[in-house]
Every structure is written in structure tokens, then in C-alpha cells.
Design an enzyme around this catalytic site. Structure first.
Site, PDB file in Angstrom:
ATOM      1  N   ARG A   1       0.821  -1.213   0.000  1.00 14.58           N
ATOM      2  CA  ARG A   1       0.000   0.000   0.000  1.00 14.58           C
ATOM      3  C   ARG A   1       0.855   1.263   0.000  1.00 14.58           C
ATOM      4  NH1 ARG A   1      -3.545  -0.328   5.130  1.00 14.58           N
ATOM      5  NH2 ARG A   1      -1.987  -1.847   5.810  1.00 14.58           N
TER       6      ARG A   1
ATOM      7  N   GLU B   1     -11.038  24.670  -8.776  1.00 12.48           N
ATOM      8  CA  GLU B   1     -10.310  24.910 -10.031  1.00 12.48           C
ATOM      9  C   GLU B   1     -10.678  23.883 -11.100  1.00 12.48           C
ATOM     10  OE1 GLU B   1      -8.856  27.645 -10.583  1.00 12.48           O
ATOM     11  OE2 GLU B   1      -9.170  28.230  -8.492  1.00 12.48           O
TER      12      GLU B   1
END
Length: 650
Positions: free
Chosen positions: A342, A433
């Protein structure tokens, strides 16, 4: 990774484990650190700023978790005030001041002054406008914000409702908010702070709407900070997850506010005194400010991800858990495959995204230089590359931040760990954005258009469209960086071709997100493979990180690559992780974070995690209260007495 000999007390063992892990570093971290920061000079400048900023008591990182929103806002203003004093004392440039504020690790009330307001004016304003406003902006004699988003409109800039109507009689624009949904909303620094704004509004000229344009507008008096007539301004309230507490995101409405014609930013488009419209060389130039912000977002995501993975890998290195072995020690958490599988790809992403951020910054600057000469030839490609990377980097950074936090188990949920704070601060990046799912559509439209035009670029091209025409079937077991990159380009070309043939998108509603992802993955892969071929500092450990990124990206794309041998691919991923693991601490050390910058009990450099957690908890003001304080007398005592009476009746 287990030690030998008599087991140490847990606190001493943690330090010993960290020292041992660090001693296994097989490469010189100094050139890698310089590369991550840009070059040796950039690193030295950063380190110098950290030395200055970390000694400023006003920053007060340990006290931050215990502050109310009002206190966070007040502290944020105090930081900005002090740093502007430091700007004068140390003769900092605008860039140095911005970097010093970023070093605090906080998003501050007027952060958008430096990241949006000032850059947009410098890039969209005329020479005369910059001469007039630039000195005051640089000196913070005025404080600005960037007012684009509206209550009813975000990513779809073309749909903004705020109007700027030219009045030829007075040579002025009239700004107006015609509906409730036209109210400017989510504007950082607007609620209480900003004196001025760059406002995105629909230009109306001679009864004709000409699309969104940028206007320089004063909001508050420079004498007493009172709101000027015709403006309605306020704060929109607290944000989710307790994030961005120091920022006064605000709302703004205009009631027929008049501003001089001169105040329309006119580097590319303008209105003459006679009311004639001078068109820009490219229609997308009005979005130039947004492109700059997107370019900067990649850098910001890299350093947040770098902090999170440094904290998580350090903690998982000293944390021992599981069956005790013959040496009397439980295994280190980092030694479990389910942990390092991970975490190491997140570390790889941080490195690769750093290369992407630097590459896109160079592309943006090259585009800006051409635009200054009236040449918009690079604008379409840079626009799509930034859109694709805004989606990919912000999405993967958000996922990585949470995975890194969760890998630390229960302690990762503590505010003192620092990971939750990083996650909360980055969470809105996938929607501001440009919402990522909306940007997917822009990427897909451009990719399909290129496919339909038969665009085909050289194999060595680093263009975002380099995948087009790359339809040669990939190898079943790609291993080299170039083969992995070619596999991802094939996948992108194939999914774009299939999407272009799709008659009804409702038959595959997730197609746009998958196509955009494939295009983004191919773009990153091309740059990563090129970086490996050009050579990277740090030798094999850094090369392995880049290769791990390519391998795990192909793994995530297996649904589109049925010919790739998944078992062989995953065996290569396992081998790459095993090779990288001994250098994991060195690779995180290369970011150069001090303990002060990380502000994490779990990520301390020497591994003394338990001491750091105990110290922070012990100093918590919450522990200073006596059990006989008002809460006990008002509530706890009543609960206990009521319970005792109830038991007595049994």
C-alpha cells in the site's frame, strides 16, 4: 527487518529500529533532495526559510489543534502581518514571501493574494495596469482575492452570471449580480480580508454577451476597511472536516457597481473608448489564471503526499505488531506485504508526480513566453495536459493521503499524527479549479478530436497526445520502462478509439472517467520512462520507484489490457517492492522535512513516537481542567446522582 539480541524497552526499540532502517540507505540522498526541490539552490533557499520561519512564535503549530475558528483566523492574520515584516527585514522577493508562508503548512486568510490574485494580474494585465497596480500588490498595500466561482456556477466558467456591461457615456463597466445564483461564493480571503478582487464576469457590449472576462475591482475602503457601496460581502461559514479554518471564504454581490474601463484586464482582450471589442489571439486565454493555479496545484499535492508518506513509513517502521519471534520481537508493521504494497506505490507516486509538476511548470512557462509574443500555439495542448494532470494528481494524492493515514492504524486518527490534517486540507482539491469529473469531459473531447483527425506523433514525443495511433498490441509481460509506457499508450489509444465509436454514452456512463484516466496515465508514463532513460539522481533506488509506478499503473489498467499476464506483472511488483523496502526511510528522508515541518508525533525523525505522543497529550489544555469544574457540577454530577438513585430503587 527484525533486530537480534535482547529486546529493548519499546521506546528504545523504536529509536533503534529507526536508526537501523536509516543505516540501510544505499544511496546519497543529497542529490535526490536537490532534484526533488528543483536544484541545490532551491533546496538551500527552502532550508533557510525553514530556519527562519520555525523560530517565529506566532506560527504556533502545537497550539493550532486547540484553537477555535476565530482564533485560527486571527492567528493567520498575525502570521501574515509578521511575515510581511520579515519580507522587508530580509528583503524577500514576492516568491520568497509566498514560499515562506507555504512553509508554515497552513492555508492562510490571504493565501490567494499570492497564488491567484497577483499572478493573474501579472499574466493577464497590460503593461500599464501592472505598472499602476503592481507595486501596491507586491507591497501588500492592497490585499486581493480571485472571485470566479458563483453560488450556482463553478467549473462551467462560461455559464457565470455576474455581468460587466460597458457604458459608453461614462466610459465605465457596470458590474451586477442579477440573480441569487450569480453571487460570488467560495472566494478565499473575501469574507473579512480582501480589499480588492479580480472578478470574472460576463462582458456585455452593445447588447451582446462576449463571454467571461477579468476585472480589477475594489471591495473595501483603504481607510477603515469598510465595505464600499454596492457590494454585499460576508463569510460563507465553516468548511467540512475542519479544514481551511483560517481562511475566510466569502460571498460577494454587486448592485450596479461602476468601475473604470481601464480596470478590465487587457493584456489579450480589451474594449476601446469607442466601445469596440479587441479579441484575444485565442478564446481560452481568459482562463489563463486558472491554468496557472492548476500548474501550482501539482507542486502542492506532491509535498502534501511527501509529508503523508514520510510520516506513515516512519511510523510503520518503528511500530511492531503480531506474533513475537525467536528474537523476542513482534514484526515491524512495514515488513508486512499488505503494508508495504500500500505504501511504496504512494512514495513512487510522490516522486513521479514531482517530475510531472516540474515538466508541466516548464511547459506552462514556455507557453506564457509565446503568449507574450502573441503566439497561442501551445495553449490548447498545455490546457489539456494541465486538465488531465489536475484530475489524475489530485485524485491519486487524495487516495494516497487516506491510505497513508489508515496504514498507521488507530494512532493515525489522532490529530497529533498529522495525516488527517493533510487529508482534510487536500480534500477540496478534487473539486476546486475545475471539478475532476467535468475536466474529464474536456480531456476526452480533445482526445477524441485528435483520434478523428488521425494525429500520430513520434514515439519519443512527450505530448499529452503522444498515445494517438499507438495501437500495436502490447507485450504479454512488459518489464522495461519503455515497454510499460508503450503498453499504457496502447491502452489509451484503444479506449479512445472505442469511445469514439460509442453511439450512446448512457450505455457506458463511466466511460469518460476511464478514458480521461487512460490518457492521463499514458502521459505520465511517457514522462516517467523518459526520465528513467535520461537518468535520475539516486541510482537504482529512485529508478525502482519510477518503475514501480509504471508497474502498478499497468496493474490498475488490467481490465483494458486482457493480453497482459497479470500473475507475471504482480510478481514484478512484489519484487520491486522488496528491492525498494530497505531504502524506504532514505527515500522519505530525501524530501528533507524537519520535524517542525511535519508537525507529527508519529513522523519524528528519530523514531521516538511514543515519547512524542505522550508529550503532546500531556500538554493538552483539555487535561488541565479539574473534575470539579463547572461541567462536572452542571452535568456529570447530576448524571451520577440520578443513576445512583435509580440503582437504590432496584
Amino acid at each position: 527487518m527484525a533486530s537480534t539480541g535482547v529486546p529493548l524497552e519499546a521506546r528504545a526499540q523504536a529509536r533503534a529500529d529507526m536508526a537501523r532502517a536509516r543505516s540501510r540507505t544505499s544511496f546519497d540522498i543529497v542529490p535526490v533532495r536537490h532534484w526533488l526541490h528543483g536544484d541545490a539552490e532551491a533546496w538551500e533557499n527552502h532550508a533557510q526559510l525553514v530556519r527562519i520561519v520555525s523560530h517565529e512564535a506566532v506560527v504556533n503549530l502545537p497550539g493550532r489543534p486547540f484553537m477555535s475558528r476565530e482564533e485560527r483566523y486571527a492567528n493567520g492574520q498575525a502570521i501574515i502581518n509578521r511575515f510581511n515584516e520579515l519580507r522587508i527585514q530580509n528583503q524577500w522577493s514576492d516568491e520568497q514571501l509566498e514560499r515562506a508562508l507555504l512553509v508554515t503548512g497552513q492555508i492562510l486568510p490571504s493565501s490567494l493574494h499570492a497564488t491567484a490574485f497577483q499572478p493573474v494580474i501579472l499574466r493577464q494585465g497590460s503593461d500599464e495596469q501592472i505598472r499602476l497596480w503592481g507595486p501596491a500588490i507586491s507591497a501588500r498595500a492592497i490585499i486581493g482575492c480571485y472571485a470566479q466561482t458563483e453560488l450556482g456556477h463553478g467549473t462551467d466558467v462560461a455559464a457565470l452570471e455576474t455581468t460587466a456591461t460597458f457604458d459608453p457615456k461614462t466610459d465605465e463597466f457596470v458590474l451586477h449580480s442579477p440573480t441569487l445564483t450569480s453571487t460570488k461564493w467560495w472566494i478565499g480571503g473575501l469574507g473579512r480580508t480582501a480589499t480588492h478582487a479580480v472578478v470574472q464576469a460576463q462582458l456585455h457590449l452593445q447588447g451582446k454577451a462576449l463571454g467571461p472576462h477579468l476585472f480589477f475591482v475594489q471591495l473595501r475602503s483603504l481607510e477603515d476597511h469598510s465595505t464600499l457601496p454596492g457590494r454585499t460581502i460576508g463569510d460563507i461559514g465553516p468548511k467540512a472536516l475542519g479544514a481551511h479554518q483560517a481562511v475566510d471564504h466569502g460571498f460577494l454581490r454587486f448592485d450596479s457597481v461602476r468601475i473604470p474601463r481601464f480596470n478590465m484586464l487587457s493584456k489579450f482582450a480589451k474594449v476601446t473608448r469607442e466601445g469596440q471589442y479587441v479579441q484575444p489571439p485565442h478564446a481560452k486565454l481568459v482562463y489563463g489564471g486558472m491554468l496557472y493555479i492548476r500548474a501550482q496545484m501539482n507542486h502542492h499535492a506532491v509535498w502534501l503526499l511527501g509529508k503523508a508518506i514520510t510520516i506513515s513509513i516512519r511510523y510503520c517502521t518503528i511500530r511492531r505488531q503480531g506474533k513475537v519471534g525467536a528474537d523476542g520481537l513482534a514484526p515491524q508493521v512495514i515488513s508486512y506485504p499488505s503494508t508495504y504494497y500500500r505504501l511504496l506505490p504512494i512514495l513512487a507516486n510522490a516522486y513521479v508526480f514531482n517530475a510531472i509538476a516540474h515538466h508541466l511548470h516548464a511547459e506552462y512557462e514556455a507557453m506564457s513566453a509565446l503568449l507574450a509574443r502573441g503566439d497561442a500555439s501551445l495553449l490548447p495542448e498545455v490546457h489539456i495536459a494541465l486538465a488531465a494532470m489536475k484530475v489524475l494528481v489530485s485524485t491519486d494524492a487524495l487516495a494516497g493521503l487516506d491510505i497513508a493515514r489508515r496504514a498507521m492504524g488507530g494512532h493515525g486518527f489522532s490529530e497529533f499524527a498529522g495525516g488527517g490534517r493533510l487529508l482534510a486540507d487536500h480534500t477540496p482539491a478534487v473539486t476546486y479549479e475545475g471539478d475532476n469529473y467535468v475536466l474529464d469531459k474536456q480531456v476526452v473531447r480533445a482526445a477524441v478530436k485528435g483520434h478523428q483527425m488521425g494525429v500520430q506523433l513520434p514515439a519519443e514525443s512527450l505530448s499529452v497526445f503522444a498515445f494517438l495511433g499507438q495501437l500495436a498490441a502490447p507485450m504479454s509481460a512488459p518489464v522495461s520502462a519503455r515497454d510499460l509506457a508503450q503498453t499504457l499508450r496502447y491502452r489509451a489509444a484503444n479506449v479512445v478509439k472505442n469511445f469514439a465509436q460509442l453511439k450512446d454514452s448512457t450505455q457506458d456512463p463511466g466511460a469518460e472517467a476511464r478514458v480521461s484516466r487512460a490518457v492521463g496515465d499514458a502521459y505520465v508514463a511517457g514522462i516517467a520512462a523518459n526520465a528513467l532513460e535520461q537518468g535520475l539522481p539516486g541510482g537504482e533506488p529512485v529508478h525502482r520507484l519510477f518503475l514501480l509506478h509504471l508497474l502498478t499503473t499497468v496493474e490498475s489498467a488490467l481490465a483494458d489490457l486482457p493480453n497482459v499476464d497479470s500473475r507475471a506483472l504482480r510478481a514484478h511488483i512484489g519484487a520491486a517492492c522488496a528491492d525498494i523496502l530497505p531504502d524506504a526511510i532514505g527515500l522519505t528522508d530525501a524530501f528533507g522535512f524537519t520535524d517542525w515541518e511535519l508537525d507529527s508525533a508519529l513522523g519524528v525523525y528519530d523514531g521516538a513516537v511514543y515519547d512524542a505522543l505522550w508529550e503532546r497529550a500531556s500538554k493538552s489544555g483539555f487535561n488541565a481542567a479539574s473534575p470539579h469544574e463547572k461541567e462536572y457540577k452542571a452535568h456529570i454530577m447530576a448524571i451520577l446522582e440520578r443513576g445512583r438513585k435509580e440503582v437504590a430503587r432496584l
